[in-house]
Design a protein around this motif. Structure first.
Motif, PDB file in Angstrom:
ATOM      1  N   MET A   1      15.686 -51.441 -46.643  1.00 17.88           N
ATOM      2  CA  MET A   1      15.941 -49.778 -46.160  1.00 17.88           C
ATOM      3  C   MET A   1      16.531 -49.069 -48.060  1.00 17.88           C
ATOM      4  N   LEU A   2      15.900 -47.873 -47.605  1.00 14.95           N
ATOM      5  CA  LEU A   2      15.650 -46.605 -49.260  1.00 14.95           C
ATOM      6  C   LEU A   2      17.004 -45.756 -49.072  1.00 14.95           C
ATOM      7  N   ILE A   3      17.559 -45.987 -50.328  1.00 18.22           N
ATOM      8  CA  ILE A   3      18.577 -44.927 -50.764  1.00 18.22           C
ATOM      9  C   ILE A   3      18.375 -44.245 -51.635  1.00 18.22           C
ATOM     10  N   SER A   4      19.137 -42.606 -51.365  1.00 19.55           N
ATOM     11  CA  SER A   4      18.280 -42.009 -53.125  1.00 19.55           C
ATOM     12  C   SER A   4      19.974 -41.861 -53.903  1.00 19.55           C
ATOM     13  N   LEU A   5      20.017 -42.675 -55.274  1.00 20.19           N
ATOM     14  CA  LEU A   5      21.325 -42.421 -55.314  1.00 20.19           C
ATOM     15  C   LEU A   5      21.004 -41.886 -57.080  1.00 20.19           C
ATOM     16  N   LEU A   6      21.889 -40.944 -57.407  1.00 25.31           N
ATOM     17  CA  LEU A   6      22.336 -39.583 -58.458  1.00 25.31           C
ATOM     18  C   LEU A   6      23.078 -39.800 -59.046  1.00 25.31           C
ATOM     19  N   ILE A   7      22.523 -41.079 -60.279  1.00 24.80           N
ATOM     20  CA  ILE A   7      24.062 -41.306 -61.648  1.00 24.80           C
ATOM     21  C   ILE A   7      24.447 -40.579 -62.076  1.00 24.80           C
ATOM     22  N   LEU A   8      24.709 -39.623 -62.244  1.00 21.89           N
ATOM     23  CA  LEU A   8      25.320 -38.916 -63.550  1.00 21.89           C
ATOM     24  C   LEU A   8      26.815 -38.328 -63.766  1.00 21.89           C
ATOM     25  N   PRO A   9      26.986 -38.872 -65.469  1.00 19.83           N
ATOM     26  CA  PRO A   9      25.434 -38.932 -66.176  1.00 19.83           C
ATOM     27  C   PRO A   9      25.185 -40.539 -65.986  1.00 19.83           C
ATOM     28  N   GLY A  10      23.698 -39.662 -66.695  1.00 18.18           N
ATOM     29  CA  GLY A  10      22.653 -41.168 -67.225  1.00 18.18           C
ATOM     30  C   GLY A  10      21.503 -40.908 -66.580  1.00 18.18           C
ATOM     31  N   SER A  11      20.823 -41.974 -65.367  1.00 17.85           N
ATOM     32  CA  SER A  11      19.512 -41.669 -64.966  1.00 17.85           C
ATOM     33  C   SER A  11      19.275 -40.649 -64.583  1.00 17.85           C
ATOM     34  N   GLY A  12      19.882 -39.844 -63.222  1.00 18.90           N
ATOM     35  CA  GLY A  12      19.675 -39.435 -62.995  1.00 18.90           C
ATOM     36  C   GLY A  12      19.349 -39.640 -61.531  1.00 18.90           C
ATOM     37  N   GLN A  13      18.558 -39.002 -61.343  1.00 18.47           N
ATOM     38  CA  GLN A  13      18.141 -39.674 -59.168  1.00 18.47           C
ATOM     39  C   GLN A  13      16.833 -40.701 -59.254  1.00 18.47           C
ATOM     40  N   GLN A  14      16.942 -41.874 -57.900  1.00 13.56           N
ATOM     41  CA  GLN A  14      15.858 -42.474 -57.961  1.00 13.56           C
ATOM     42  C   GLN A  14      15.778 -42.948 -56.627  1.00 13.56           C
ATOM     43  N   ASP A  15      14.929 -42.970 -55.631  1.00 15.30           N
ATOM     44  CA  ASP A  15      14.790 -44.225 -55.478  1.00 15.30           C
ATOM     45  C   ASP A  15      15.780 -45.435 -54.795  1.00 15.30           C
ATOM     46  N   VAL A  16      15.977 -46.082 -54.381  1.00 16.07           N
ATOM     47  CA  VAL A  16      16.637 -46.913 -53.867  1.00 16.07           C
ATOM     48  C   VAL A  16      16.267 -48.222 -53.126  1.00 16.07           C
ATOM     49  N   THR A  17      15.837 -49.019 -53.177  1.00 13.54           N
ATOM     50  CA  THR A  17      15.662 -49.944 -51.820  1.00 13.54           C
ATOM     51  C   THR A  17      16.073 -51.265 -52.195  1.00 13.54           C
ATOM     52  N   LEU A  18      17.145 -51.386 -51.529  1.00  9.49           N
ATOM     53  CA  LEU A  18      18.245 -52.388 -50.396  1.00  9.49           C
ATOM     54  C   LEU A  18      17.794 -52.884 -49.256  1.00  9.49           C
ATOM     55  N   PRO A  19      18.563 -54.485 -49.665  1.00  7.25           N
ATOM     56  CA  PRO A  19      18.247 -55.282 -48.271  1.00  7.25           C
ATOM     57  C   PRO A  19      19.158 -54.611 -47.025  1.00  7.25           C
ATOM     58  N   GLU A  20      18.874 -54.965 -46.385  1.00  6.88           N
ATOM     59  CA  GLU A  20      18.891 -54.555 -44.858  1.00  6.88           C
ATOM     60  C   GLU A  20      20.583 -55.403 -44.494  1.00  6.88           C
ATOM     61  N   GLY A  21      22.004 -54.671 -44.325  1.00  5.14           N
ATOM     62  CA  GLY A  21      22.947 -54.517 -44.335  1.00  5.14           C
ATOM     63  C   GLY A  21      23.785 -54.634 -45.702  1.00  5.14           C
ATOM     64  N   SER A  22      22.943 -54.012 -46.548  1.00  6.38           N
ATOM     65  CA  SER A  22      23.502 -53.703 -48.203  1.00  6.38           C
ATOM     66  C   SER A  22      25.133 -52.952 -48.150  1.00  6.38           C
ATOM     67  N   THR A  23      26.525 -53.544 -48.576  1.00  6.10           N
ATOM     68  CA  THR A  23      26.855 -52.222 -48.359  1.00  6.10           C
ATOM     69  C   THR A  23      27.210 -51.479 -50.063  1.00  6.10           C
ATOM     70  N   ILE A  24      28.001 -50.425 -50.006  1.00  5.76           N
ATOM     71  CA  ILE A  24      28.746 -49.648 -51.034  1.00  5.76           C
ATOM     72  C   ILE A  24      28.992 -50.728 -52.647  1.00  5.76           C
ATOM     73  N   ARG A  25      29.944 -51.790 -51.976  1.00  5.02           N
ATOM     74  CA  ARG A  25      30.269 -52.499 -52.967  1.00  5.02           C
ATOM     75  C   ARG A  25      28.716 -53.466 -53.896  1.00  5.02           C
ATOM     76  N   SER A  26      27.940 -53.894 -52.568  1.00  2.09           N
ATOM     77  CA  SER A  26      26.736 -54.612 -53.290  1.00  2.09           C
ATOM     78  C   SER A  26      26.127 -53.697 -54.055  1.00  2.09           C
TER      79      SER A  26
END
Length: 69
Positions: A1-26
């Motif tokens: 699955m594909l999510i959008s991750l924004l890290i501030l301060p840090g690297s900014g926005q990136q698309d992240v591919t995660l395995p199905e069933g991933s949690t916020i903790r993972s």
């Protein structure tokens, strides 16, 4: 699955591919987001709810305060 991750301060926005069933903790563990405030689709998620599952298309922001700002 594909999510959008924004890290501030840090690297900014990136698309992240995660395995199905991933949690916020993972996501926090895999991207080393410990100690940051997590916001899922515009809503702050308390650390006690980091077991919540993520879905494709979710938008996650990981923010932290900057000392001296």
């Amino acid at each position: 699955m594909l999510i959008s991750l924004l890290i501030l301060p840090g690297s900014g926005q990136q698309d992240v591919t995660l395995p199905e069933g991933s949690t916020i903790r993972s996501l926090v563990q895999s991207k080393n987001l410990h100690g940051r405030q997590i916001i899922l689709n515009g809503v702050t998620v308390p650390e006690t709810d980091f077991g919540r599952g993520l879905r494709s298309g979710d938008e996650v922001a990981a923010t932290a305060s900057v000392k001296g700002a």
